[in-house]
Design an enzyme around this catalytic site. Structure first.
Site, PDB file in Angstrom:
ATOM      1  N   ASP A   1      -2.233  -1.759   5.327  1.00 19.61           N
ATOM      2  CA  ASP A   1      -0.801  -1.607   5.104  1.00 19.61           C
ATOM      3  C   ASP A   1       0.002  -1.829   6.378  1.00 19.61           C
ATOM      4  OD1 ASP A   1       1.334  -0.626   3.104  1.00 19.61           O
ATOM      5  OD2 ASP A   1       1.693   0.624   4.860  1.00 19.61           O
TER       6      ASP A   1
ATOM      7  N   LYS B   1       2.400  -0.545  -3.765  1.00 21.48           N
ATOM      8  CA  LYS B   1       2.401  -1.786  -2.993  1.00 21.48           C
ATOM      9  C   LYS B   1       3.783  -2.427  -3.026  1.00 21.48           C
ATOM     10  CE  LYS B   1      -0.729  -0.444  -1.761  1.00 21.48           C
ATOM     11  NZ  LYS B   1      -1.150  -0.143  -0.405  1.00 21.48           N
TER      12      LYS B   1
ATOM     13  N   GLU C   1      -1.754  -6.459  -0.886  1.00 30.57           N
ATOM     14  CA  GLU C   1      -1.136  -6.267   0.431  1.00 30.57           C
ATOM     15  C   GLU C   1      -0.613  -7.569   1.035  1.00 30.57           C
ATOM     16  OE1 GLU C   1      -0.368  -3.565   1.813  1.00 30.57           O
ATOM     17  OE2 GLU C   1      -1.838  -1.984   1.509  1.00 30.57           O
TER      18      GLU C   1
ATOM     19  N   SER D   1      19.826  18.219   6.792  1.00 31.99           N
ATOM     20  CA  SER D   1      19.482  16.811   6.606  1.00 31.99           C
ATOM     21  C   SER D   1      20.628  16.055   5.943  1.00 31.99           C
ATOM     22  CB  SER D   1      18.223  16.680   5.748  1.00 31.99           C
ATOM     23  OG  SER D   1      18.024  15.331   5.370  1.00 31.99           O
TER      24      SER D   1
ATOM     25  N   SER E   1      12.145   5.999   2.295  1.00 31.14           N
ATOM     26  CA  SER E   1      12.048   4.838   1.401  1.00 31.14           C
ATOM     27  C   SER E   1      11.391   5.208   0.081  1.00 31.14           C
ATOM     28  CB  SER E   1      11.251   3.721   2.091  1.00 31.14           C
ATOM     29  OG  SER E   1      11.046   2.626   1.217  1.00 31.14           O
TER      30      SER E   1
ATOM     31  N   SER F   1       9.858   1.745   5.296  1.00 31.28           N
ATOM     32  CA  SER F   1       9.621   2.912   6.146  1.00 31.28           C
ATOM     33  C   SER F   1       9.948   2.612   7.603  1.00 31.28           C
ATOM     34  CB  SER F   1       8.150   3.332   6.042  1.00 31.28           C
ATOM     35  OG  SER F   1       7.321   2.341   6.633  1.00 31.28           O
TER      36      SER F   1
ATOM     37  N   SER G   1       8.792  10.483   7.487  1.00 36.23           N
ATOM     38  CA  SER G   1       8.398   9.317   8.279  1.00 36.23           C
ATOM     39  C   SER G   1       7.041   9.558   8.947  1.00 36.23           C
ATOM     40  CB  SER G   1       9.451   9.014   9.343  1.00 36.23           C
ATOM     41  OG  SER G   1       9.415   9.978  10.380  1.00 36.23           O
ATOM     42  N   ASP G   2       6.364   8.469   9.256  1.00 37.36           N
ATOM     43  CA  ASP G   2       5.056   8.583   9.898  1.00 37.36           C
ATOM     44  C   ASP G   2       5.154   9.311  11.236  1.00 37.36           C
ATOM     45  OD1 ASP G   2       3.717   7.300   7.822  1.00 37.36           O
ATOM     46  OD2 ASP G   2       4.050   5.320   8.676  1.00 37.36           O
ATOM     47  N   ALA G   3       6.199   9.011  12.005  1.00 37.20           N
ATOM     48  CA  ALA G   3       6.367   9.683  13.296  1.00 37.20           C
ATOM     49  C   ALA G   3       6.575  11.182  13.099  1.00 37.20           C
ATOM     50  CB  ALA G   3       7.543   9.076  14.057  1.00 37.20           C
TER      51      ALA G   3
ATOM     52  N   GLU H   1       2.449  -5.326   6.755  1.00 44.43           N
ATOM     53  CA  GLU H   1       3.892  -5.338   6.927  1.00 44.43           C
ATOM     54  C   GLU H   1       4.305  -6.013   8.245  1.00 44.43           C
ATOM     55  OE1 GLU H   1       4.232  -1.247   6.198  1.00 44.43           O
ATOM     56  OE2 GLU H   1       3.992  -0.601   8.280  1.00 44.43           O
TER      57      GLU H   1
ATOM     58  N   SER I   1      20.269  13.720   4.101  1.00 44.12           N
ATOM     59  CA  SER I   1      19.763  13.267   2.803  1.00 44.12           C
ATOM     60  C   SER I   1      19.997  14.271   1.686  1.00 44.12           C
ATOM     61  CB  SER I   1      18.256  12.979   2.902  1.00 44.12           C
ATOM     62  OG  SER I   1      17.987  11.955   3.843  1.00 44.12           O
TER      63      SER I   1
END
Length: 603
Positions: free
Chosen positions: A316, A253, A486, A166, A136, A512, A202-204, A320, A168
């Protein structure tokens, strides 16, 4: 730990600590005197409130031990002031500005294209910025920085790091990044050669790959994060960052496509963009603060405010799941069903639920604030708004508090990591294929903006849920700059316009993985609690909490939001709706997506 602090003061404020009063003075979490006093006041105020409740119920209450006359609001204010005082910073490249947000004061840095002249000093010694990933945020931040550096006359290369296989890669190439000129490379090659590594996978994936990422960085480089999630993962794992690197955060933000779109629009209006928070977790070189602020200015922030990685990831991930994505999704589904049961046509029900929120309510809050929405109604409308608000605030607060505490405890972070590891078997499903959202597509095709209704019931439910999101952050000690951005500004200026353009998936799934997962998980909870508690209370004519509305009318957050609004650029985000098939404004390679995927992070 107190949000925005490295010390664990809130254990005292929220009574989840077994320390006796006698040991408070020796507790490492209470070394800061002002924070200790604020925490003790807040606990005392809570004890006094509980004592009064027990007394009213006929029980004998123990006497509060400290300052029984201190109000909860005053104690909250003391806590906010203590946190705000910690959020000071020093910069040699930019001018910091003192701003009053309601009864607290903070420092910010104003952005704008006229500040690009300061970028050479902020990025002194940096020759390459490596942007890792293409989710994102990465397309927006990479393109914005590349263009800002060029305008500032900086010879800094912005290079994208992706896996060779990838999907992308083609998107990055379509945005002008290529292997031929060294602006597109393999992930770990880019990490090892960059002076600033902006980690936007990504966070994962971060949770799985961070040991290798950190090991690959060169000494003295800067790790840049746009989300404090990784800190939460590393705390769960019991590890820390390497000591020979800087660690900073810049968190726009708004979702990536809005960061790009408003930056593009801001080329003609100085300062247009998405506000950013920034943080310095580790300053090895002594230049980390200037690098962080420079990064925020380069991606287009109208103003940047200080936070911490811990405060950012809590606010955050929490936000969300609440009013930004999850709550508004669940809310409009509940309202749509309610209005159709009341006899509205499907089209009118969609207008009075979704269109009302993404249209007149969001526009009014964006420029005039939440009180202005209430004041737009006549006396009959104000009564409907107040009843909806009073019925909805406490149920929404119940879910908001649960979400925050799941985030703060690390449970929500674990849930995201676990869900990401299952994407090969259970990818995220579509969320805009139900009957309601198909009705919405027809409504958008015939939309006349000036004829979208402003429904007082919808407004009351929406504003109550927004205020519940705000109140939870305030109780947990977050500063007003973070609370307003936020809970309010991101909702009405960045996210709701995307639902207005093409429906709920266009809003949620351009965010995300962490946000998308959270919205899917918590939207049904808000839907359920509003349906089962708030709407039932209204329909059964149950006594409502009249005090909630009075608190709203006099809440200091309105002053804080007014201070933020005074710094708002005049530009409203513009993105093509699905009723404009001939337009690709804000959509396509490097912008918003209309097809969404979820894949397991490669090891």
């Amino acid at each position: 730990t107190l949000p925005g602090s490295s010390t664990a003061t809130s254990c005292v404020a929220y009574e989840c600590c077994s320390l006796s009063d006698a040991s408070l003075s020796r507790c490492n979490s209470c070394i800061n005197t002002s924070k200790m006093q604020a925490s003790m006041q807040l606990r005392s105020s809570a004890a006094a409130s509980k004592a009064a409740a027990r007394k009213n119920a006929g029980a004998v209450a123990p006497a509060p031990r400290v300052a029984p006359r201190v109000s909860v609001r005053r104690a909250q204010l003391a806590l906010l002031q203590a946190v705000a005082a910690e959020h000071d910073f020093n910069t040699t490249a930019f001018e910091k500005e003192h701003v009053k947000f309601a009864d607290t004061e903070e420092y910010i840095v104003r952005g704008g294209r006229d500040k690009f002249k300061n970028l050479p000093k902020a990025f002194q010694g940096i020759k390459q910025v490596g942007v890792i990933g293409w989710g994102s945020q990465a397309p927006a931040q990479a393109q914005n920085m590349r263009e800002s550096f060029a305008e500032a006359g900086l010879d800094i290369k912005v290079t994208i790091g992706l896996r060779p296989d990838s999907p992308s890669v083609s998107e990055a190439e379509a945005c002008g990044f290529s292997r031929a000129d060294g602006t597109l490379g393999d992930v770990f090659d880019v990490v090892s050669s960059s002076d600033l590594v902006v980690l936007l996978i990504s966070d994962a994936a971060q949770a799985k790959l961070y040991p290798r990422m950190l090991a690959a960085m060169k000494p003295g480089a800067t790790l840049g994060l746009s989300h404090g999630f990784l800190l939460g993962v590393m705390k769960n794992d019991g590890v820390d960052f390497r000591k020979d690197i800087n660690v900073v955060l810049v968190a726009p933000k708004g979702m990536g496509p809005s960061v790009r779109r408003l930056y593009e629009q801001g080329k003609s209006v100085n300062g247009a963009g998405i506000n950013c928070s920034f943080a310095v977790q580790q300053d090895y070189t002594g230049t980390a603060t200037d690098i962080a602020i420079g990064w925020a200015i380069a991606v287009g922030a109208p103003f940047a405010f200080y936070t911490t990685l811990e405060s950012e990831y809590k606010s955050d991930i929490y936000g969300e799941r609440c009013i930004l994505l999850g709550a508004v999704h669940g809310m409009v589904e509940a309202l749509f069903r309610r209005y159709t049961r009341m006899g509205m046509s499907d089209e009118e029900a969609f207008k009075h639920s979704v269109e009302c929120i993404t249209g007149p309510i969001s526009r009014t809050i964006s420029t005039q604030g939440m009180l202005a929405v209430y004041n737009m109604f006549d006396e009959t409308g104000k009564k409907v708004f107040a009843d909806a608000y009073n019925a909805s605030f406490q149920p929404a607060m119940d879910i908001c508090m649960e979400i925050y505490e799941d985030v703060a405890s690390g449970n929500e972070i674990k849930s995201v990591v676990q869900a990401g590891s299952r994407f090969d078997r259970f990818p995220m499903g579509k969320i805009d294929q139900t009957y309601m959202w198909k009705v919405g597509k027809d409504v958008r095709a015939k939309r006349i903006e000036s004829e979208i209704p402003l429904d007082p019931f919808t407004a009351g439910v929406y504003v109550a849920t927004m205020m519940a999101t705000i109140e939870t952050l305030r109780e947990k000690g977050h500063p007003y700059s973070e609370i307003c951005n936020e809970s309010i500004i991101e909702a009405v200026d960045s996210l709701n316009p995307y639902m207005h353009a093409r429906g709920v998936a266009f809003m949620v799934d351009n965010c995300s993985y962490t946000a998308r997962l959270g919205s899917r998980k918590w939207a049904p909870r808000f839907d359920y609690i509003l349906e089962q508690q708030a709407f039932v209370a209204i329909d059964n004519k149950e006594p409502l909490d009249q005090e909630a509305m009075q608190k709203f009318l006099n809440d200091p957050v309105h002053q804080a939001l007014a201070a933020c609004s005074a710094m708002r650029p005049s530009v409203d985000i513009s993105v093509a709706s699905d009723a404009q098939p001939e337009s690709s404004e804000g959509i396509g390679a490097g912008g918003a997506r209309v097809e969404y995927r979820s894949t397991v992070a490669a090891a």
